[in-house]
Design a protein around this motif. Sequence first.
Motif, short mmCIF file in Angstrom:
data_model
loop_
_atom_site.label_atom_id
_atom_site.label_comp_id
_atom_site.label_asym_id
_atom_site.label_seq_id
_atom_site.Cartn_x
_atom_site.Cartn_y
_atom_site.Cartn_z
N LEU A 42 66.99 19.70 53.53
CA LEU A 42 67.88 20.87 53.50
C LEU A 42 69.18 20.52 54.20
N LYS A 43 70.26 20.55 53.46
CA LYS A 43 71.59 20.22 53.98
C LYS A 43 72.36 21.50 54.30
N ALA A 44 73.31 21.40 55.18
CA ALA A 44 74.19 22.53 55.48
C ALA A 44 75.08 22.77 54.25
N PRO A 45 75.37 24.04 53.91
CA PRO A 45 76.25 24.33 52.79
C PRO A 45 77.64 23.73 53.02
N LYS A 46 78.34 23.44 51.94
CA LYS A 46 79.70 22.90 52.02
C LYS A 46 80.56 23.79 52.90
N HIS B 36 73.34 23.55 60.61
CA HIS B 36 72.53 24.77 60.65
C HIS B 36 72.48 25.31 62.04
N SER C 63 66.23 18.54 44.93
CA SER C 63 66.84 19.77 44.43
C SER C 63 65.76 20.71 43.94
N GLN D 299 80.26 24.07 56.08
CA GLN D 299 79.53 24.40 57.30
C GLN D 299 79.07 23.10 57.93
N PRO E 16 69.76 21.18 47.46
CA PRO E 16 69.78 20.68 48.82
C PRO E 16 70.55 21.56 49.81
N ASP E 17 71.40 22.48 49.36
CA ASP E 17 72.29 23.15 50.31
C ASP E 17 72.48 24.64 50.05
#
Length: 109
Positions: A100-104, A109, A14, A106, A32-33
């Motif tokens: 790096l995670k995709a946003p909630k 990427h 984070s 989604q 992370p997102d």
Amino acid sequence: MSRQRLGETASCESGPAWVFFADGYYAEVQLPDGAPAALRIWRDEGDAIAYTHAHMPFAGHERPMRVRHLTIEERSSERLVTRNYRGVARIFHRCPATSLKAPKGQSGH
């Protein structure tokens, strides 16, 4: 594509990060997102990283952006120690691409 974390610790879970892309762009994100908060152009000049700086929503985008430099003081495969134009140290630690995670909401990427 290389991902680097900005900060004094090597935590890739984070916090703020600069994501460097091989095509000369990078994004400032919140791991992370988080969505990008700034986009920039960068170039490795050997002893410095040249970059431009533009925070979203890009006010004044019609004007040329000033090129600034991060002077490289130490470079290894896992860490990059730099100093900005104001003399402030900026330390980058390599993070895995999965940091790096995709946003909630989604799927990716």
